[in-house]
Design a protein around this motif. Structure first.
Motif, short mmCIF file in Angstrom:
data_model
loop_
_atom_site.label_atom_id
_atom_site.label_comp_id
_atom_site.label_asym_id
_atom_site.label_seq_id
_atom_site.Cartn_x
_atom_site.Cartn_y
_atom_site.Cartn_z
N LEU A 255 2.41 6.25 -22.93
CA LEU A 255 3.14 6.48 -21.68
C LEU A 255 3.84 5.23 -21.19
CD1 LEU A 255 1.17 8.87 -19.34
CD2 LEU A 255 3.51 9.04 -20.08
N GLY A 256 3.38 4.07 -21.60
CA GLY A 256 4.02 2.83 -21.16
C GLY A 256 3.70 2.50 -19.72
N TYR A 257 2.40 2.37 -19.43
CA TYR A 257 1.99 2.07 -18.04
C TYR A 257 2.65 0.85 -17.44
CZ TYR A 257 -1.62 5.59 -18.52
OH TYR A 257 -2.28 6.75 -18.68
N PRO A 258 2.81 -0.24 -18.20
CA PRO A 258 3.28 -1.47 -17.54
C PRO A 258 4.64 -1.30 -16.89
CG PRO A 258 2.61 -1.92 -19.79
CD PRO A 258 2.58 -0.45 -19.62
N THR A 259 5.48 -0.34 -17.34
CA THR A 259 6.74 -0.14 -16.63
C THR A 259 6.72 1.13 -15.80
OG1 THR A 259 7.59 0.88 -18.62
CG2 THR A 259 8.19 -1.40 -18.25
N LYS A 260 6.01 2.16 -16.30
CA LYS A 260 6.03 3.43 -15.60
C LYS A 260 5.42 3.34 -14.20
CE LYS A 260 6.22 6.93 -17.91
NZ LYS A 260 7.58 6.92 -17.36
N ILE A 261 4.23 2.73 -14.13
CA ILE A 261 3.55 2.71 -12.83
C ILE A 261 4.29 1.87 -11.80
CG2 ILE A 261 1.41 1.96 -11.69
CD1 ILE A 261 -0.08 3.29 -13.98
N PRO A 262 4.77 0.67 -12.15
CA PRO A 262 5.55 -0.06 -11.14
C PRO A 262 6.79 0.70 -10.70
CG PRO A 262 4.95 -1.51 -12.93
CD PRO A 262 4.54 -0.14 -13.34
N ASN A 263 7.43 1.44 -11.63
CA ASN A 263 8.60 2.22 -11.22
C ASN A 263 8.22 3.31 -10.23
OD1 ASN A 263 10.80 1.02 -12.45
ND2 ASN A 263 10.27 1.91 -14.44
N ASP A 264 7.13 4.01 -10.54
CA ASP A 264 6.66 5.03 -9.61
C ASP A 264 6.32 4.42 -8.26
OD1 ASP A 264 6.92 6.75 -11.69
OD2 ASP A 264 4.79 6.93 -12.13
N MET A 265 5.70 3.25 -8.33
CA MET A 265 5.30 2.56 -7.11
C MET A 265 6.50 2.19 -6.27
SD MET A 265 2.21 2.07 -6.55
CE MET A 265 0.75 2.50 -7.44
N LEU A 266 7.57 1.79 -6.95
CA LEU A 266 8.78 1.43 -6.23
C LEU A 266 9.31 2.64 -5.48
CD1 LEU A 266 11.00 -0.64 -5.68
CD2 LEU A 266 12.15 0.18 -7.71
N ILE A 267 9.34 3.80 -6.17
CA ILE A 267 9.80 5.03 -5.52
C ILE A 267 8.90 5.34 -4.33
CG2 ILE A 267 10.18 7.51 -5.85
CD1 ILE A 267 12.12 5.86 -7.45
N LEU A 268 7.59 5.18 -4.54
CA LEU A 268 6.66 5.47 -3.45
C LEU A 268 6.89 4.54 -2.28
CD1 LEU A 268 4.13 6.86 -2.32
CD2 LEU A 268 2.78 5.11 -3.43
N THR A 269 7.08 3.25 -2.58
CA THR A 269 7.31 2.28 -1.51
C THR A 269 8.55 2.66 -0.72
OG1 THR A 269 6.40 0.63 -3.01
CG2 THR A 269 7.51 -0.18 -1.05
N ILE A 270 9.62 2.96 -1.45
CA ILE A 270 10.88 3.33 -0.77
C ILE A 270 10.67 4.57 0.08
CG2 ILE A 270 13.19 4.23 -1.20
CD1 ILE A 270 13.23 2.43 -3.73
N THR A 271 10.05 5.60 -0.50
CA THR A 271 9.88 6.85 0.22
C THR A 271 9.01 6.65 1.46
OG1 THR A 271 9.91 7.88 -1.95
CG2 THR A 271 9.35 9.29 -0.10
N LEU A 272 7.91 5.94 1.28
CA LEU A 272 7.03 5.72 2.44
C LEU A 272 7.75 4.94 3.53
CD1 LEU A 272 3.43 4.83 1.22
CD2 LEU A 272 4.18 6.82 2.49
N CYS A 273 8.44 3.89 3.13
CA CYS A 273 9.06 3.03 4.14
C CYS A 273 10.14 3.78 4.92
CB CYS A 273 9.67 1.80 3.49
SG CYS A 273 8.40 0.63 3.03
N TYR A 274 10.81 4.72 4.27
CA TYR A 274 11.86 5.47 4.97
C TYR A 274 11.34 6.79 5.52
CZ TYR A 274 15.45 2.19 3.74
OH TYR A 274 16.19 1.06 3.67
N SER A 275 10.07 7.10 5.28
CA SER A 275 9.57 8.44 5.62
C SER A 275 9.79 8.78 7.08
CB SER A 275 8.09 8.55 5.26
OG SER A 275 7.36 7.59 5.98
N VAL A 276 9.61 7.82 7.97
CA VAL A 276 9.75 8.11 9.39
C VAL A 276 11.17 7.83 9.85
CG1 VAL A 276 8.94 7.47 11.69
CG2 VAL A 276 7.31 7.75 9.83
N ILE A 277 11.79 6.80 9.27
CA ILE A 277 13.16 6.45 9.69
C ILE A 277 14.12 7.57 9.29
CG2 ILE A 277 15.04 4.83 9.31
CD1 ILE A 277 12.96 2.65 8.98
N ALA A 278 14.00 8.02 8.02
CA ALA A 278 14.90 9.08 7.53
C ALA A 278 14.06 10.10 6.78
CB ALA A 278 15.97 8.47 6.63
N PRO A 279 13.44 11.04 7.50
CA PRO A 279 12.46 11.93 6.86
C PRO A 279 13.02 12.75 5.71
CG PRO A 279 12.53 12.27 9.25
CD PRO A 279 13.64 11.33 8.92
N LEU A 280 14.36 12.83 5.63
CA LEU A 280 14.95 13.61 4.54
C LEU A 280 14.58 13.07 3.18
CD1 LEU A 280 18.56 14.93 4.99
CD2 LEU A 280 16.36 16.11 4.98
#
Lengths: 715, 715
Positions: free
Chosen positions: B555-580
């Motif tokens: 699966l290639g964890y060393p790149t897959k998980i940080p990429n998922d984490m980046l998406i999660l970070t972005i989504t969480l950080c904007y979750s309240v500012i731009a819930p869309l």
């Protein structure tokens, strides 16, 4: 402090010391005092006066004996913990001595030859220097190139400390290894403590649950388990019974003694009410015999019900192998930290049973609460004391305690009380503080007496350094010149620059007082001697009473080590500013070594053995003192406007790295036992697991007739 | 970003996704492609098309199969690590879904109904809002009481995260326990790694030294030791030999094939020089046969001398009991941390042999050096890239690589290069970064592949969050309006306030691109398919070659998980500012779950099994994202001049406490094995310790004829 009062103070202390030493030399040779001056030897079954046996021995023989004693003697007579204390004393003595050899002959001439007759130049106050101040860094001009000597001195002191501390840590680690390696059977090496036992889902007793759990994991080396019980009730009965037995014996002794005078004998009577003052008068021997007969079956019943019904969620588990026990104490047994916590067992005698059943979360919360209380105590203890002091005034006392009125109206009583009442609260507080801190440490949920004492000692260290050292140095300065600072806030730096060396002479007399009077009292044992003789005359009736009267205490680490640390902190911090303090500090630790060598070999009896676990604690605090010294010097060089001050910045960093490296390298072995040390080796005697097991049964459950068996069967 | 470009971007991504899905549905049903789309099933000896077997299966059957597969299926097909990855996906999906259900229907109407047609009121620039921005918090007025809805939303997101994360940690802990508890014999459960073996004082080999040491401590459970050797030389010979064998086989196959056409067969020849292009022409079959004959005794000799003479200061030690091995991995064996370090053994296949003999101090120093390099890379990677970019311009290329001149003079080449050359260095850097980080992590001295990948993944996470998220959000804003800020430094806050929600639509398209194109490519496996078919046609000669050509990666964890984490970070950080953004984030993880369920069951083959040790790593980083979200919100509320902003302060504190409690409660079991889990239980097969031992012998030492014996005897 001017020169004359400085010398007066030193002389007074020295005279007291000489008087106490003469008293000691005279009193210690009297055979009747042997139990006060040689209790440790007597308890170990040795002849009080080593070898010679003559009553007219050399009164200074103890010095020779102390010097000729080896570390093995100390370990044999008093255990590893005492030997570690001597490593501490000799290490610090070494640091101060080697620092002093370099600093005193170099820094003192450098200071004294400086052409600087003005100190308070910034305030325009041209006061001629005191003689003492001339010997200190205060006499150096601002930006003087002579400050380089002080910079080198800072590095010298630090490097000497690192080297000696490293050697000491290694040495203590060896001592600990040798003790743990020993082929003697030590029950605690075969046991582990188990806490946080989760509620059993199956319908079985705690004991069955524990046995099954450990039998599964260690099918070959598991021996037995001892589930901790709620002993409050049975303990009460047990203590009552023991008390009755003691009193019965005393009544019998008195009766037998009275027979010698009057053949009929005087029947012992006492009143059963409050403090033996009120109530029915009864025949003591008959009364206590009946009471014992009544209590014995009650105790047995209570023991049975306790063992059967009051099992708690913790246990002591025994293994037939030291390696298994040591490895179990370091391994995670359950998946969650809050169940089946397994830790090394301390000695049975220092186990704090009541703390064992505390659950993980309770312990964590208690710990934070205690830290918070200690923080508040250290920072704000003056507030409640000031409040109490404001109430405990003479008029208030007269009003509240009316029955004391006639007493309080006498002039002498009023004068004395008037002088001491304001500080009464503080004196009581300082006397009770070590006990309070020990109580707090135990309240954290710690499982062993030695650990609790270490924790209390750490707390006391912070208290004393924060309040005595920082309080006197900075607080005193600021308070004295409060008004001046209010006017000119910038003068605070100059104030500190002048007052720091000024405080040095105060601290020198403080150190001298500590060792002259403190060690004099310690060695001469005047107070225990008087108490013993009073007790012997008025209270002691039986042989046991007498023995109890002279039974010596232990060294008292929780107060002794923080006090030594305070002296070390003061000496280190002033070592470069006023190098004259170094010889005094060195004498404090050198003389301490000599005096306590005598005490440890002949007087005190340690309460427990923790195999040198105290050392990492001491080590870290010595480094904390060193750090405080280095930071103080950084600040002081700044005050002196020395532009090369940043050359001192590496020092605190090196101290941190040194502390980190030491803790990485050595600490793990102090936290838990290295397996190679306890690896199977022929033990002196074959291990009798039953004896090991029984040594952990609390006395109140350990009835005379086959207690262990009963203990097992009833489950 | 205006609405039309937003919709264009989404539509484009979606169309690519649809095309890729159609391709997948069509290609995956072709039997010739089975090895590309079902390699994991084929390797496990299963029928590629589960059950049905018909070639005209439903092209969407994979969706049904993914949904109907259970966690046990995943563990059976791909191990605990993959199951943990699905726990991660489903947990995050849950967090975003539950947050979205509450936030989208509440916050969007709250924003849209606000009467606020001015945004840049402070700069006096009355721009009408974009449609997208109307749906976000940006549309709320400063100090508006509607901001309370956002406050509640912050709490809602945080609390949902805590609850789901707690459950997930518990669940993963159960998965790990079940796997470790398994009654299958796993060699690594009977072994420990021993490092930092001190130089022996006695005149004995390393092996004797290790055996004696462990035999003393574990007289009953010690089985054997395997001393790590310096295998560089023997490995080289071994690889050469293996290569010759492969090439011989290929030459034989080609010769056999050519016989079918021409009964005489075409004799295979090749040149012995560089890349087979230069040198003498030889008969391949004869050449390789001779070479093998020459290398085989050489290998044996090298094996013998390696085992006898190149023993290093580390070893793998085997015990006959799982409990002993687990306990040994957690216990201090020696008194000093820098000798006899014992740790749990990883699987033999993921052991990084060359890191084992690194000494304690080397490891410590390497670690700090690596951290420092990573820190520099994360913060200043743009500097060397900018430098390289400035050199790799077209004129420079023409000057330096004169032989490329004719090529570079063509217009199309110049246009393309002109467009991509400036970013070439960055593209190369970003492509190589994961490998570089993995290399750095291995250079730390880590002993297992899985641990190194975890470490690399952690480093990549910091890189991507720091550079992509913070870089785009804050950096972009500041850079865009650099001149304006220079004039009015206070406008920076307003700039951030307006640009934060503005970035949201950029990030929504970014997330959509990631899942539409990323997952489309992942599922359709276009690239591996093309490579496989090319290889099959032009390169593959033997059956082994073919197998190698379709062998899937992991699966290639060393790149897959940080990429998922980046998406999660972005989504969480904007979750309240731009819930869309929430539905998009939820789709990313939900679709990811579906796609990777297919991949894990049918395609990828894990390289190792670490029994879920990845989870604590993931858990901490999810909490780091949550913390970043909470801190961002604190800042954003401040920008909105909301006076009740401090009601958000408890959130980051709760996150810290939650992280602390989780790590306390769960982490120890992930760091080392709880003994109760591996407690003796009937294993499926009786443990053949010799097999366990042999599984750890590196292949280059494991010659075909009785290698283990030789290995033992020669010592």
């Amino acid at each position: 402090m001017d020169l004359s009062s400085f010398i007066t103070s030193l002389t007074t202390s020295f005279i007291i010391f000489v008087i106490l030493m003469v008293l000691f030399a005279w009193l210690s040779t009297k055979p009747g005092n042997a139990v006060v001056y040689y209790p440790n030897r007597i308890l170990k079954g040795l002849d009080p006066w080593e070898g010679s046996g003559s009553k007219t021995r050399n009164p200074f023989a103890w010095i020779r004996e102390a010097f000729s004693s080896s570390e093995e003697d100390v370990i044999r007579m008093s255990g590893v913990d005492s030997a570690v204390y001597f490593v501490f004393l000799s290490t610090v003595f070494g640091i101060l001595l080697i620092s002093g050899i370099f600093l005193v002959p170099i820094l003192v001439p450098v200071s004294i030859t400086e052409q600087n007759s003005f100190l308070m130049d910034s305030t325009g106050n041209t006061s001629a220097f005191e003689v003492l101040d001339k010997l200190s860094m205060a006499h150096l001009k601002e930006k003087s190139s002579r400050l380089w000597a002080s910079v080198i001195a800072c590095y010298w002191v630090s490097i000497v400390s690192y080297i000696l501390l490293w050697k000491a840590y290694k040495h203590v680690s060896d001592l600990r290894a040798a003790a743990l390696k020993s082929t003697e059977v030590k029950p605690e090496q075969f046991a582990v403590l188990v806490r946080d036992i989760p509620p059993s889902s199956k319908d079985c007793s705690r004991k069955e649950q524990v046995d099954e759990y450990f039998k599964t994991i260690y099918p070959e080396t598991f021996y037995k388990s001892l589930v901790v019980t709620e002993n409050k009730e049975v303990n009460k009965i047990y203590e009552e019974l023991e008390d009755c037995k003691k009193k019965l014996k005393r009544a019998q002794t008195i009766y037998a003694d009275s027979k010698k005078v009057n053949p009929e004998g005087v029947v012992q009577t006492h009143k059963t009410g409050f403090l033996g003052l009120t109530g029915k008068k009864v025949d003591s021997i008959k009364y206590y015999t009946e009471k014992i007969e009544e209590l014995t079956p009650k105790l047995e019943a209570a023991q049975k019900s306790t063992v059967a019904e009051k099992q708690q969620g913790s246990a002591v588990v025994f293994f037939t192998s030291r390696v298994t026990a040591a490895a179990a104490g370091q391994s995670a047994h359950a998946r969650m930290i809050d169940t089946w916590t397994v830790t090394d067992a301390p000695e049975p005698r220092q186990l704090l049973w009541s703390n064992l059943p505390k659950t993980y979360y309770e312990r964590e919360i208690r710990q934070y609460v205690v830290y918070y209380i200690v923080f508040l105590t250290i920072c704000f203890y003056m507030i409640p004391i000031a409040l109490i002091s404001s109430f405990t005034t003479l008029p208030n006392l007269r009003k509240l305690l009316t029955f004391l009125k006639p007493l309080l109206d006498q002039v002498t009583v009023r004068t004395v009380l008037g002088a001491y009442l304001p500080q009464l609260a503080l004196i009581v507080f300082l006397a009770l503080l070590p006990k309070f801190l020990l109580f707090l440490s135990k309240a954290e949920g710690i499982t062993s007496e030695s650990h609790a004492e270490r924790a209390a000692s750490g707390k006391y260290f912070y208290f004393s350094v924060f309040n005595v050292f920082i309080g006197v140095t900075i607080g005193g300065t600021l308070f004295d010149s409060f008004k001046e600072i209010q006017k000119k806030p910038n003068s605070i730096v100059d104030k500190l620059a002048t007052s720091l060396p000024g405080n040095a002479s105060f601290f020198i007399t403080f150190v001298a007082l500590k060792f002259f009077v403190g060690y004099g009292l310690e060695l001469s044992r005047i107070v225990p001697l008087i108490i013993f003789h009073l007790k012997r005359k008025y209270l002691c009736k039986t042989k046991e009473d007498l023995e109890e009267a002279w039974l010596p205490g232990d060294l008292g680490y929780p107060t002794k080590i923080p006090n030594d640390m305070l002296i070390l902190t003061i000496t280190l911090c002033y070592s470069v500013i006023a190098p004259l303090i170094l010889p005094f500090g060195a004498i404090y630790f050198g003389l301490g070594w000599l005096v306590f060598r005598n005490q440890v070999l002949k007087v005190v009896v340690p309460k427990y053995e923790s195999y040198g676990k105290m050392w990492p604690h001491i080590h870290v605090r010595i480094l904390a003192s060193l750090l405080l010294f280095q930071v103080t010097m950084l600040g002081y060089f700044g005050i002196k406007k020395f532009i090369y001050t940043p050359v001192l910045i590496p020092l605190p960093i090196i101290t941190f790295i040194f502390a980190f490296v030491c803790s990485k390298k050595f600490y793990r072995f102090f936290k838990s036992t290295a397996l190679e040390v306890v690896a199977p080796r022929e033990l002196k005697e074959s291990v009798n697991m039953e004896t090991v097991y029984r040594s952990f049964i609390p006395p109140c459950l350990n009835a005379e007739k086959g207690p262990g068996e009963q203990f097992d069967e009833s489950v």
